[in-house]
Design a protein around this motif. Structure first.
Motif, PDB file in Angstrom:
ATOM      1  N   GLY A  18      11.172  56.490  60.251  1.00 10.25           N
ATOM      2  CA  GLY A  18      11.846  57.771  60.097  1.00 10.25           C
ATOM      3  C   GLY A  18      11.160  58.853  60.917  1.00 10.25           C
ATOM      4  O   GLY A  18       9.940  58.977  60.892  1.00 10.25           O
ATOM      5  N   ASP A  38      15.340  65.181  54.335  1.00 10.31           N
ATOM      6  CA  ASP A  38      16.320  64.118  54.564  1.00 10.31           C
ATOM      7  C   ASP A  38      15.640  62.775  54.793  1.00 10.31           C
ATOM      8  O   ASP A  38      16.064  61.742  54.257  1.00 10.31           O
ATOM      9  CB  ASP A  38      17.191  64.461  55.777  1.00 10.31           C
ATOM     10  CG  ASP A  38      18.211  65.540  55.474  1.00 10.31           C
ATOM     11  OD1 ASP A  38      18.396  65.871  54.284  1.00 10.31           O
ATOM     12  OD2 ASP A  38      18.823  66.056  56.428  1.00 10.31           O
ATOM     13  N   MET A  39      14.590  62.775  55.604  1.00 12.35           N
ATOM     14  CA  MET A  39      13.868  61.533  55.879  1.00 12.35           C
ATOM     15  C   MET A  39      13.268  60.963  54.595  1.00 12.35           C
ATOM     16  O   MET A  39      13.339  59.755  54.347  1.00 12.35           O
ATOM     17  CB  MET A  39      12.764  61.780  56.902  1.00 12.35           C
ATOM     18  CG  MET A  39      11.941  60.542  57.240  1.00 12.35           C
ATOM     19  SD  MET A  39      10.583  60.897  58.389  1.00 12.35           S
ATOM     20  CE  MET A  39       9.539  61.956  57.359  1.00 12.35           C
ATOM     21  N   ILE A  42      16.025  59.320  52.523  1.00  6.90           N
ATOM     22  CA  ILE A  42      16.401  58.007  53.040  1.00  6.90           C
ATOM     23  C   ILE A  42      15.327  56.976  52.702  1.00  6.90           C
ATOM     24  O   ILE A  42      15.626  55.857  52.263  1.00  6.90           O
ATOM     25  CB  ILE A  42      16.620  58.064  54.569  1.00  6.90           C
ATOM     26  CG1 ILE A  42      17.802  58.978  54.905  1.00  6.90           C
ATOM     27  CG2 ILE A  42      16.849  56.656  55.125  1.00  6.90           C
ATOM     28  CD1 ILE A  42      19.131  58.512  54.366  1.00  6.90           C
ATOM     29  N   SER A  92      15.726  56.429  61.824  1.00  8.33           N
ATOM     30  CA  SER A  92      16.457  57.681  61.642  1.00  8.33           C
ATOM     31  C   SER A  92      15.791  58.800  62.428  1.00  8.33           C
ATOM     32  O   SER A  92      14.565  58.900  62.472  1.00  8.33           O
ATOM     33  CB  SER A  92      16.539  58.058  60.152  1.00  8.33           C
ATOM     34  OG  SER A  92      15.274  58.411  59.626  1.00  8.33           O
ATOM     35  N   ALA A  94      16.045  63.002  62.810  1.00 13.45           N
ATOM     36  CA  ALA A  94      16.589  64.275  62.340  1.00 13.45           C
ATOM     37  C   ALA A  94      15.834  65.391  63.042  1.00 13.45           C
ATOM     38  O   ALA A  94      14.620  65.509  62.916  1.00 13.45           O
ATOM     39  CB  ALA A  94      16.439  64.401  60.827  1.00 13.45           C
ATOM     40  N   LEU A 140      20.282  55.934  62.418  1.00 15.94           N
ATOM     41  CA  LEU A 140      20.910  57.100  61.802  1.00 15.94           C
ATOM     42  C   LEU A 140      20.532  58.302  62.656  1.00 15.94           C
ATOM     43  O   LEU A 140      19.358  58.666  62.734  1.00 15.94           O
ATOM     44  CB  LEU A 140      20.415  57.285  60.367  1.00 15.94           C
ATOM     45  CG  LEU A 140      20.624  56.103  59.418  1.00 15.94           C
ATOM     46  CD1 LEU A 140      20.058  56.422  58.034  1.00 15.94           C
ATOM     47  CD2 LEU A 140      22.097  55.729  59.310  1.00 15.94           C
ATOM     48  N   ASP A 142      20.854  62.230  63.831  1.00 18.52           N
ATOM     49  CA  ASP A 142      21.219  63.591  63.439  1.00 18.52           C
ATOM     50  C   ASP A 142      20.426  64.572  64.305  1.00 18.52           C
ATOM     51  O   ASP A 142      19.457  65.179  63.869  1.00 18.52           O
ATOM     52  CB  ASP A 142      20.897  63.787  61.958  1.00 18.52           C
ATOM     53  CG  ASP A 142      21.607  64.999  61.366  1.00 18.52           C
ATOM     54  OD1 ASP A 142      22.304  65.700  62.117  1.00 18.52           O
ATOM     55  OD2 ASP A 142      21.460  65.232  60.150  1.00 18.52           O
ATOM     56  N   ALA A 177      25.667  61.741  62.818  1.00 18.95           N
ATOM     57  CA  ALA A 177      25.995  62.742  61.800  1.00 18.95           C
ATOM     58  C   ALA A 177      27.230  63.559  62.130  1.00 18.95           C
ATOM     59  O   ALA A 177      27.905  64.060  61.232  1.00 18.95           O
ATOM     60  CB  ALA A 177      24.806  63.676  61.603  1.00 18.95           C
ATOM     61  N   HIS A 194      19.237  69.458  51.539  1.00 16.46           N
ATOM     62  CA  HIS A 194      19.431  68.326  52.447  1.00 16.46           C
ATOM     63  C   HIS A 194      20.525  68.625  53.462  1.00 16.46           C
ATOM     64  O   HIS A 194      21.340  69.537  53.280  1.00 16.46           O
ATOM     65  CB  HIS A 194      19.833  67.055  51.667  1.00 16.46           C
ATOM     66  CG  HIS A 194      18.758  66.508  50.810  1.00 16.46           C
ATOM     67  ND1 HIS A 194      17.623  65.930  51.321  1.00 16.46           N
ATOM     68  CD2 HIS A 194      18.642  66.457  49.455  1.00 16.46           C
ATOM     69  CE1 HIS A 194      16.846  65.544  50.319  1.00 16.46           C
ATOM     70  NE2 HIS A 194      17.432  65.852  49.190  1.00 16.46           N
ATOM     71  N   SER A 198      22.594  62.943  55.707  1.00 20.94           N
ATOM     72  CA  SER A 198      21.594  62.127  55.013  1.00 20.94           C
ATOM     73  C   SER A 198      21.886  62.042  53.524  1.00 20.94           C
ATOM     74  O   SER A 198      21.679  61.000  52.895  1.00 20.94           O
ATOM     75  CB  SER A 198      20.192  62.686  55.240  1.00 20.94           C
ATOM     76  OG  SER A 198      19.850  62.609  56.607  1.00 20.94           O
TER      77      SER A 198
END
Length: 255
Positions: A18, A38-39, A42, A92, A94, A140, A142, A177, A194, A198
């Protein structure tokens, strides 16, 4: 598989890397609030799958100052080295992305406006690393957020996803996303704060799993995850944000 049928005993492992960046000291207008949150969400959600859908879960979380370009690439290389063809590598991202010249970059807390190529994470390096993974790869993505005062050189998630899909890696899935020039939204009223994307992924794999599991077989398939996330985010954003899925043609109904 019929409703109520017990899923087979899991064989493969899940490796999670992540990457989340809230703090941009050299880009004051780009600071985010909930990328790290968010991480963490997840990571907590997939940890609960250890022993059920996966034999084990190995997670490596990198945020803000710890998420330097060398550290991110090192974490990816470590996961790739250990993951076999029976395993799944979930990654992921973000934060923010930016184009500099003809290349895409993922911005980190170390990134300088005066030297983006030398201080940000080259996206082609990420694509090249993931292309060598023996495991199934799920990303994932974003990297295109709202709430930024200056929206110059916005690079859509589409471009980052396309770059990954061109890497030549068979069995890669990218769940992004937002679509096109849409920007990802964050909300403080979600528990802990959040991003919508996510939050929806975590709901599908966790608290609202029964709703997402349309065929009732106890496993969230790719199409079920995408359908739930797309519907949920679209509704919560009133149509302003639409997640989308990009995958290799050889992938069927993957768990």
């Amino acid at each position: 598989m019929a409703r109520g049928t017990t899923a087979a005993r899991p064989k493969g492992k899940l490796f999670y890397v992540g990457v989340a960046v809230d703090r941009y000291p050299n880009y004051a207008d780009k600071n985010l609030k909930y990328a790290k949150s968010d991480m963490r969400l997840i990571a907590d959600t997939i940890a609960a799958q250890s022993g059920s859908q996966y034999a084990s879960v190995d997670a490596n979380e990198l945020s803000d100052e710890r998420a330097s370009p060398p550290s991110i690439l090192s974490a990816l290389e470590a996961a790739i080295a250990h993951a076999t063809a029976d395993d799944t590598l979930l990654v992921s991202f973000a934060g923010h992305g930016k184009r500099a010249g003809e290349r895409f970059y993922f911005l980190t807390s170390q990134t300088s406006k005066d030297d983006v190529p030398g201080t940000a994470l080259p996206w082609d390096k990420v694509a090249e690393a993931l292309s060598r993974s023996k495991a199934h790869v799920i990303v994932l993505l974003d990297a295109c957020h709202s709430g930024v005062a200056s929206q110059e050189a916005i690079v859509p998630n589409d471009d980052y996803a396309s770059a990954l899909m061109r890497s030549g890696k068979a069995g890669m899935v990218v769940l992004a996303a937002s679509k096109g020039r849409q920007l990802s939204q964050e909300r403080a009223d979600l528990i802990g704060g959040h991003g919508l994307f996510s939050y929806a992924v975590a709901q599908a794999l966790g608290a609202d799993r029964k709703t997402a599991d349309r065929n009732g077989n106890g496993v969230i398939e790719l199409s079920e995850l995408y359908a739930y996330v797309k519907r949920t985010v679209s509704q919560m954003s009133e149509g302003a944000q639409t997640p989308w899925l990009s995958r290799d043609e050889i992938i069927g109904e993957a768990p």
